[in-house]
Write an enzyme that holds these catalytic residues in place. Structure first.
Site, mmCIF file in Angstrom:
data_model
loop_
_atom_site.group_PDB
_atom_site.id
_atom_site.type_symbol
_atom_site.label_atom_id
_atom_site.label_comp_id
_atom_site.label_asym_id
_atom_site.label_seq_id
_atom_site.Cartn_x
_atom_site.Cartn_y
_atom_site.Cartn_z
ATOM 1 N N ASP A 1 0.810 -1.225 0.000
ATOM 2 C CA ASP A 1 0.000 0.000 0.000
ATOM 3 C C ASP A 1 0.841 1.273 0.000
ATOM 4 O O ASP A 1 0.451 2.292 0.572
ATOM 5 C CB ASP A 1 -0.972 0.029 1.212
ATOM 6 C CG ASP A 1 -1.782 -1.249 1.302
ATOM 7 O OD1 ASP A 1 -2.289 -1.673 0.261
ATOM 8 O OD2 ASP A 1 -1.854 -1.830 2.392
ATOM 9 N N LYS B 1 2.065 2.061 -5.196
ATOM 10 C CA LYS B 1 2.716 1.531 -6.416
ATOM 11 C C LYS B 1 1.847 1.747 -7.657
ATOM 12 O O LYS B 1 2.340 2.082 -8.720
ATOM 13 C CB LYS B 1 2.984 0.019 -6.283
ATOM 14 C CG LYS B 1 3.990 -0.344 -5.215
ATOM 15 C CD LYS B 1 4.193 -1.839 -5.123
ATOM 16 C CE LYS B 1 3.008 -2.589 -4.575
ATOM 17 N NZ LYS B 1 2.676 -2.318 -3.178
ATOM 18 N N GLY C 1 -4.383 -4.602 -4.076
ATOM 19 C CA GLY C 1 -5.398 -3.610 -4.410
ATOM 20 C C GLY C 1 -4.710 -2.314 -4.771
ATOM 21 O O GLY C 1 -4.019 -1.733 -3.947
ATOM 22 N N HIS C 2 -4.834 -1.905 -6.014
ATOM 23 C CA HIS C 2 -4.209 -0.656 -6.460
ATOM 24 C C HIS C 2 -5.290 0.350 -6.790
ATOM 25 O O HIS C 2 -6.214 0.028 -7.535
ATOM 26 C CB HIS C 2 -3.379 -0.897 -7.738
ATOM 27 C CG HIS C 2 -2.123 -1.656 -7.495
ATOM 28 N ND1 HIS C 2 -1.444 -2.305 -8.492
ATOM 29 C CD2 HIS C 2 -1.432 -1.863 -6.380
ATOM 30 C CE1 HIS C 2 -0.370 -2.876 -7.973
ATOM 31 N NE2 HIS C 2 -0.348 -2.627 -6.697
ATOM 32 N N GLN D 1 2.009 -6.208 -3.084
ATOM 33 C CA GLN D 1 2.353 -6.208 -1.654
ATOM 34 C C GLN D 1 3.684 -5.461 -1.442
ATOM 35 O O GLN D 1 4.036 -4.648 -2.262
ATOM 36 C CB GLN D 1 2.420 -7.630 -1.075
ATOM 37 C CG GLN D 1 1.068 -8.333 -0.977
ATOM 38 C CD GLN D 1 0.652 -9.023 -2.263
ATOM 39 O OE1 GLN D 1 1.424 -9.733 -2.873
ATOM 40 N NE2 GLN D 1 -0.593 -8.834 -2.663
HETATM 41 P P1 IMP Z 1 -2.629 -12.892 2.202
HETATM 42 O O1 IMP Z 1 -1.707 -12.357 1.152
HETATM 43 O O2 IMP Z 1 -4.093 -12.658 1.893
HETATM 44 O O3 IMP Z 1 -2.344 -14.327 2.551
HETATM 45 O O4 IMP Z 1 -2.380 -12.056 3.562
HETATM 46 C C1 IMP Z 1 -1.151 -12.132 4.281
HETATM 47 C C2 IMP Z 1 -0.772 -10.776 4.850
HETATM 48 O O5 IMP Z 1 -0.423 -9.900 3.789
HETATM 49 C C3 IMP Z 1 -1.903 -10.083 5.620
HETATM 50 O O6 IMP Z 1 -1.340 -9.323 6.666
HETATM 51 C C4 IMP Z 1 -2.496 -9.130 4.589
HETATM 52 O O7 IMP Z 1 -3.146 -8.022 5.177
HETATM 53 C C5 IMP Z 1 -1.228 -8.724 3.845
HETATM 54 N N1 IMP Z 1 -1.475 -8.287 2.460
HETATM 55 C C6 IMP Z 1 -1.769 -9.079 1.407
HETATM 56 N N2 IMP Z 1 -1.899 -8.333 0.298
HETATM 57 C C7 IMP Z 1 -1.664 -7.067 0.649
HETATM 58 C C8 IMP Z 1 -1.604 -5.824 -0.084
HETATM 59 O O8 IMP Z 1 -1.795 -5.763 -1.297
HETATM 60 N N3 IMP Z 1 -1.313 -4.717 0.657
HETATM 61 C C9 IMP Z 1 -1.069 -4.762 1.992
HETATM 62 N N4 IMP Z 1 -1.101 -5.889 2.706
HETATM 63 C C10 IMP Z 1 -1.394 -7.031 2.036
#
Ligand code: IMP
Length: 433
Positions: free
Chosen positions: A13, A16, A40-41, A225
């Site tokens: 977040d 990007k 999520g962008h 991420q």
């Molecule tokens: P997962 O990727 O859904 O398995 O989540 C694992 C961890 O990564 C959790 O803490 C999510 O909140 C975090 N996470 C996954 N995708 C994002 C992203 O795009 N931005 C910020 N945090 C993310």
């Protein structure tokens, strides 16, 4: 030819999407190489707001957009996203290419993700619940289904029935979730329908990307991420299930490392995190609430409020090292407009009382040691000229650059494309070609 990797340097977040969108103006293709619709962008242009989860942001500019072999794809969600973009006038089908080797997120993966989190109770990771972890588990366990498997319907049907049997046993016996069962026949029909829509997009993407490189094209590799959610180098186990680091751009898209010409690190001017896990500079007071409100720090994917804190130089310095970052883009500076003073963590006090400036083995129970800087206390949102920036902001940027060991090449002063100052265009490939 140039290949630029864009990565998040914190916990995701960082903004990007906006920077990828901005640089895509001069790119011929944008590739996503890891993650899935957990990303999520948010991209704003004109008076339109686009929230993308799967489709690379390049799609908004009519650029070839590629989902590489390293991503995991939830087909129904991808189709929903494509339909939404098409409704907003974006031509997706003629620009989108999907790797036949990308793994499919199946309905049971999402169920497992959610049930596992419930079972963990207080020690849950705080995943997005999108089935990302279980899908990568099956990939590494060599039982996953690839997008290309859909093309052979007989084989796909057989695999699906076998897997559904096994997963159902796991669901009912391990998770005591006896009401849930998956009907392989229904899933089969549903997925064969999806295939009809996407068939023209499914290609050998490593071949396509290498062809583009051969033709001298400019390619952006869009990370999802952030560095500290990397499964190897992040705050394990509070991480995602893919490698988010720049090194994975090669594996996740099928190109050699010798083609990479630069790595741009995206740095938020403060720090945020969604989900659980250590966060040394987290602010649980009024300052944290200011960052959350001013920065609109609510997840684009799950709507959860993001945890907010001061800028952590140790974190970003480590990200510069791990990713081989060649320059940084600093985003959301305008969010700091109201503060009298700003704090930057320059070292940590370890649980044994020792102070350390190097990145420690674990971020659990460390206390940040701060350096204070004066705030600029004026409105900077939307400024587009470097000369208009307050001197306090320039000092803050200089300090960040010095502490993390990378030059600033882009400053972002708001969510819109035009709210950006490009400082050293020669520092990242895209403007030098
Ligand atoms: P997962 O990727 O859904 O398995 O989540 C694992 C961890 O990564 C959790 O803490 C999510 O909140 C975090 N996470 C996954 N995708 C994002 C992203 O795009 N931005 C910020 N945090 C993310």
């Amino acid at each position: 030819m140039a290949c630029l990797i864009i990565v998040g340097t914190q916990w995701g977040d960082e903004g990007k999407g906006k920077i990828v969108d901005l640089l895509t103006e001069r790119a011929d293709a944008v590739v996503r190489y890891q993650g899935g619709n957990n990303a999520g962008h948010t991209v704003m242009f004109g008076n339109k707001i686009f929230i993308l989860h799967m489709v690379p942001s390049g799609i908004l500019r009519g650029t070839t957009s590629i989902l590489g072999n390293g991503v995991v794809i939830d087909l129904p969600e991808l189709i929903k996203e494509i339909n939404g973009l098409e409704k907003m006038g974006i031509d997706v089908e003629n620009q989108l290419y999907i790797s036949d080797r990308a793994q499919l997120v199946m309905p049971w993966h999402k169920k497992f993700d959610q049930l596992r989190e419930q079972k963990k109770g207080k020690s849950k990771i705080g995943t997005t619940g999108r089935g990302i972890g279980p899908t990568y588990e099956d990939k590494v366990g060599r039982v996953g289904i690839m997008v290309g498997d859909l093309l052979d319907q007989k084989k796909f049907g057989f695999r699906l029935r076998e897997l559904a049997k096994e997963k159902n046993i796991f669901l009912t016996k391990f998770f005591d979730s006896d009401e849930i069962s998956f009907y392989a026949e229904d899933i089969f029909k549903e997925y064969v329908d999806y295939l009809e829509k996407l068939k023209p997009c499914i290609v050998d993407t490593p071949f396509l990307i290498n062809q583009l490189i051969k033709k001298g094209k400019n390619i952006i590799f869009e990370g999802a991420q952030g560095t500290f959610l990397d499964v190897d180098h992040g705050t394990y186990p509070f991480v995602t299930s893919s490698n988010t680091l720049s090194g994975n751009a090669c594996v996740g898209s099928g190109i050699g490392p010798t083609f990479i010409t630069g790595v741009l690190g995206i740095v938020k001017a403060y720090t945020t995190r969604v989900g659980n896990g250590p966060f040394p500079t987290e602010l649980l007071d009024g300052d944290g609430r200011i960052l959350q409100t001013e920065g609109n720090e609510f997840g684009a994917t799950t709507g959860r409020s993001r945890r907010c804190g001061w800028f952590d130089a140790l974190l970003v310095r480590q990200a510069v090292r791990l990713n081989g970052i060649t320059s940084i883009a600093v985003t959301k500076l305008d969010v700091l407009d109201k503060f009298d003073t700003l704090k930057i963590a320059t070292s940590y006090r370890l649980p044994n009382g020792e102070e350390c400036e190097n990145f420690p083995k674990s971020l659990e129970n460390v206390t940040p040691v701060y350096q204070e800087m004066p705030g600029w206390k004026c409105k900077t949102k939307g400024l587009v000229n470097y000369d208009q920036l307050p001197t306090e902001m320039l000092s803050y940027l200089d300090k960040i650059s010095e502490l993390v060991g990378a030059n600033v090449s882009i400053i972002s002063t708001g969510p819109k494309r035009e709210e950006t100052i490009v400082l050293n265009p020669d520092q990242f490939w895209i403007l030098t070609n």
